[in-house]
Design a protein around this motif. Structure first.
Motif, PDB file in Angstrom:
ATOM      1  N   LYS B 300       6.248  -6.133   3.638  1.00  0.00           N
ATOM      2  CA  LYS B 300       5.506  -4.864   3.557  1.00  0.00           C
ATOM      3  C   LYS B 300       6.451  -3.669   3.664  1.00  0.00           C
ATOM      4  O   LYS B 300       6.315  -2.671   2.950  1.00  0.00           O
ATOM      5  CB  LYS B 300       4.469  -4.787   4.685  1.00  0.00           C
ATOM      6  N   LEU B 303       8.584  -3.220   0.509  1.00  0.00           N
ATOM      7  CA  LEU B 303       7.747  -2.662  -0.561  1.00  0.00           C
ATOM      8  C   LEU B 303       7.426  -1.195  -0.290  1.00  0.00           C
ATOM      9  O   LEU B 303       7.503  -0.344  -1.190  1.00  0.00           O
ATOM     10  CB  LEU B 303       6.468  -3.506  -0.690  1.00  0.00           C
ATOM     11  N   ASN B 307       8.092   2.192  -2.483  1.00  0.00           N
ATOM     12  CA  ASN B 307       7.016   3.102  -2.899  1.00  0.00           C
ATOM     13  C   ASN B 307       7.296   4.532  -2.463  1.00  0.00           C
ATOM     14  O   ASN B 307       7.121   5.482  -3.226  1.00  0.00           O
ATOM     15  CB  ASN B 307       5.674   2.636  -2.305  1.00  0.00           C
ATOM     16  N   CYS B 371      -1.082   2.169   0.604  1.00  0.00           N
ATOM     17  CA  CYS B 371      -1.791   0.944   0.212  1.00  0.00           C
ATOM     18  C   CYS B 371      -1.381  -0.269   1.052  1.00  0.00           C
ATOM     19  O   CYS B 371      -1.828  -1.387   0.795  1.00  0.00           O
ATOM     20  CB  CYS B 371      -1.605   0.660  -1.280  1.00  0.00           C
ATOM     21  N   MET B 372      -0.542  -0.058   2.071  1.00  0.00           N
ATOM     22  CA  MET B 372      -0.169  -1.181   2.937  1.00  0.00           C
ATOM     23  C   MET B 372      -1.314  -1.504   3.900  1.00  0.00           C
ATOM     24  O   MET B 372      -1.935  -0.585   4.441  1.00  0.00           O
ATOM     25  CB  MET B 372       1.075  -0.812   3.767  1.00  0.00           C
ATOM     26  N   MET B 374      -4.145  -2.611   3.290  1.00  0.00           N
ATOM     27  CA  MET B 374      -5.492  -2.406   2.749  1.00  0.00           C
ATOM     28  C   MET B 374      -6.171  -3.772   2.569  1.00  0.00           C
ATOM     29  O   MET B 374      -7.375  -3.887   2.659  1.00  0.00           O
ATOM     30  CB  MET B 374      -5.419  -1.711   1.394  1.00  0.00           C
ATOM     31  N   ALA B 375      -5.380  -4.783   2.253  1.00  0.00           N
ATOM     32  CA  ALA B 375      -5.918  -6.143   2.114  1.00  0.00           C
ATOM     33  C   ALA B 375      -5.255  -7.023   3.176  1.00  0.00           C
ATOM     34  O   ALA B 375      -4.438  -6.558   3.955  1.00  0.00           O
ATOM     35  CB  ALA B 375      -5.624  -6.669   0.714  1.00  0.00           C
TER      36      ALA B 375
END
Lengths: 488, 488
Positions: B300, B303, B307, B371-372, B374-375
């Motif tokens: 994470k 990434l 980003n 967006c980290m 989020m899922a």
């Protein structure tokens, strides 16, 4: 040592002989009962509840035998010491010798098979493949005092309790010490139960070499005098049923306040090596659009595998990652990582794999998949390759056995027990995986602190050890009762 | 060898003597011009355009000298062979000997400093610190034929062209071969220009040991007889201006169809080691909620760094990652990874760092950041630690020098040249970083195939090599003209 030779096949699951059998070693026979009940069939729930193990004796005996294979100390209490008892080592021999002497003193017949697994059998009223409590006495190199060891000791405590209470079972009951469950010294785990079940050849089992040395399992079995004469075979040496008490090795029971896990099966797992191929380039001179960054791509794939596994109720994790060339100012051109995916259901696991196999290349190409590639800069893309390394399908334990464990646990824990007993799926493999293909099987889980296992600080409280052994005894007696009822 | 001793300080940037100087070696003097123009000051654009290098001679000479330090063959053409010419090796000595002989034949004074850097000086009409073309002849262990080598050869081709055309410069011009730019054998890159600029002490430079052996830079300088008597100092041995032709070592020019990069500076970079601390656990027995998965967390963070760097117009990448314990079925409890972050602006880079330092712990704790998280499933969280390993602030090159490069490139490429000349920031460090702190400096980039460098297959076409050398010559002449105009 003599194998039981069943003379007639009574049911789909077990064979019994028409004549009561006598122990060949101590001539103690249970054809005439001296207990309050001559038969588990006639025992009420109240009667069963009175057959209680000696928790203190269990705890004392377990830690006494930990003098063979002393590992790392991690705390201040006398028992705060880990274990180092590799399969077929001198320490393992000492533990085995203790086991054989203990069960013979309890009046058991002892059989040792060609893989060195030891079967202790306490005769029942009728002959037949015994209902066993089985586990293992070998440990990891830096293991703890409960993984495997607890299950064997609980089995012996079961035999002691039956003797003390003069309880006679309908069919033989017994304890198994499976050889080399850990696969630490000889690197196939559960190898002896695998040979017994016909899943691993005896030749492979015998020729398996130790990790750091020239010895094989066979040469070490010979050296420590545990190369038995009984064939390592489910056909020649059948099991009536197999119950295994084990620490959970995970945090689920503890975290949810559960006391006993009634294990319904072992989850399926598949291990892969995923290779991401990009292109080495200078971190300073190459803008994002012109990179094929295999590490960044691997990060996305690892994260996506977690997200997707979460969504589908599976597990996924990466425990190994290697990249090349490995320099701070070089964008890596190649990454390999392990992917361990698990599910209770084989079909679910294959579905997860199918989804990821379809989506990984898209993510690596820079396409938006779920929340991947929603931010950041699209580069030149990478290629993804999969290799399947291990495929272990799901195991379903026997419903009747699971029910016996559940009822035994509920009986012990009382009326408020519903939330204390959890139906569970084992995350790790055990000898019960192999027995379950050849005999009715279930497992009993007890909490271990923080879910820690394969570590010196592995810990299961006296209360939980005792709970587990009590549930094991109750489950074996319940199963014996059901077995007799079914035979009638 | 004698140093130029400037007698008066004319401007902020350079010193000139009041008297014309004579070359001490060949007694060829330029106090009387034999060219069409006696002064670059009087040269029109048309005149400058007529001073053309010999592209074939450049190409031939460059590849001829690649016989010293032959590396890996990667293609079928005679020049499809990489280089292995480590600093101060026997092969480097041969290349140096060739350099000294070549520039002496062209009538230059030669000075060698205490770090072995070689300064070749072609006198001008007036004395003063020379305007140099500088780069390096040493290579990476598996390097190519253009990195550094092209810049030195283009400098010599410049001298040949000036001689052939009897062009006289207002001030001395010259060529520098800097010692050990690569930092491959002796592991500090740009070390000799660093000592010259006062950024690295001479003691440190001399005592620097080779990576695999006992030799120091000083012992090797003595052995190959290149321990010079000129002080390695910008004060004692000043530079009037420094122009460096270099392959881009990145894909930006090629990908955008550009032919010449007018380099405005070198980006800032900071290197970190990020440690993620979680907890080892079994991949099968631990559900997502009870994990502290350091590898998933690292994925994470890597990434997210990409980003965020994208969003802020910076660069970020991970080239090293190590995890523990490294087993397929163990969730890793510890991950360390390198983070290389770059920006044209120091302030931007610090801002990126500040954002990530604030957000990494939140992401590691499972909080949603962009967006980290989020899922996926929120686990027990991990801890994050940062360590700064390297801090290299941004370098801004001299505006006048950049303008000279740009005008020279536009003159060579013609009217349609606007899109062919790109103002660029260098992603990698060069000796020009150190000279720029002590003298007006700029660089000229030419495309290299696929951005590949530090690799045997590094390739710059004859056309691009020639373009670069022509622009170098034009930039030096333009700068000489401006320098004289400014002095008047």
């Amino acid at each position: 040592m003599r194998s039981i030779r069943p003379q007639s096949l009574c049911t789909k699951f077990w064979r019994i002989s028409s004549q009561p059998q006598r122990c060949q070693f101590h001539k103690r026979a249970f054809s005439i009962s001296v207990g309050r009940r001559t038969s588990t069939v006639d025992m009420t729930e109240e009667d069963l509840a009175k057959v209680e193990i000696d928790r203190q004796r269990l705890w004392g005996e377990l830690h006494k035998t930990c003098e063979w294979g002393v590992g790392e100390r991690w705390g201040e209490n006398p028992t705060d010491v880990g274990m180092h008892r590799l399969a077929l080592s001198d320490d393992d021999k000492k533990a085995r010798d203790w086991f054989v002497a203990a069960v013979q003193n309890l009046g058991c017949e002892v059989k040792i098979d060609a893989m060195g697994s030891i079967f202790a059998i306490r005769p029942g009223k009728k002959a037949g493949p015994p209902t066993y409590a089985g586990s293992h006495l070998d440990t990891q190199p830096t293991g703890g005092r409960y993984d495997g060891i607890l299950g064997v000791h609980a089995g012996i405590e079961m035999l002691r309790t039956l003797n003390d209470g003069n309880v006679e079972t309908e069919y033989p009951v017994g304890v198994i010490n499976w050889t080399n469950e850990e696969g630490a010294r000889f690197p196939i785990s559960m190898v002896a139960s695998g040979v017994w079940a016909g899943a691993v050849s005896l030749e492979k089992g015998h020729n398996l070499k130790e990790v750091n040395g020239p010895a094989t399992q066979k040469s070490e079995l010979e050296r420590i005098k545990y190369l038995g004469t009984t064939e390592a075979s489910h056909e020649v040496n059948p099991i009536g049923a197999h119950f295994e008490l084990h620490i959970e090795q995970g945090p689920i029971l503890e975290a949810s306040g559960g006391k006993i896990g009634a294990v319904e099966g072992v989850q399926a797992y598949r291990w892969y090596t995923v290779t991401v191929k990009g292109r080495d380039c200078h971190t300073g001179t190459t803008d994002f659009r012109n990179r094929s960054d295999s590490m960044l791509t691997a990060a996305k794939l690892i994260l996506h595998s977690h997200n997707k596994a979460s969504e589908m109720g599976c597990l996924a994790s990466t425990g190994i990652l290697n990249l090349k060339p490995g320099s701070t100012n070089t964008v890596p051109g190649s990454v390999q990582f392990s992917l361990d995916m698990r599910s209770k259901e084989n079909s679910k696991l294959l579905e997860l794999e199918e989804v990821l196999r379809a989506e990984f290349p898209k993510i690596a190409a820079g396409d938006v998949v779920d929340c991947m590639n929603m931010a950041g800069t699209k580069g030149r893309g990478c290629e993804v390759e999969w290799r399947l390394d291990t495929d272990s399908p799901a195991t379903k334990f026997h419903e009747v056995c699971v029910k016996c464990v559940q009822e035994s646990a509920e009986a012990m824990l009382g009326t408020a027990s519903t939330s204390l007993v959890r139906k569970m799926t084992s995350g790790a493999g055990h000898d019960s995986v192999y027995t379950s293909g050849r005999a009715p099987t279930s497992m009993i889980f007890v909490p271990c602190r923080d879910g820690v296992s394969h570590h010196p600080a592995e810990y299961c409280s006296p209360e939980d050890c005792g709970n587990g052994a009590q549930v094991l005894l109750g489950a074996v007696l319940r199963y014996d009762r059901l077995r007799a009822e079914r035979a009638n």
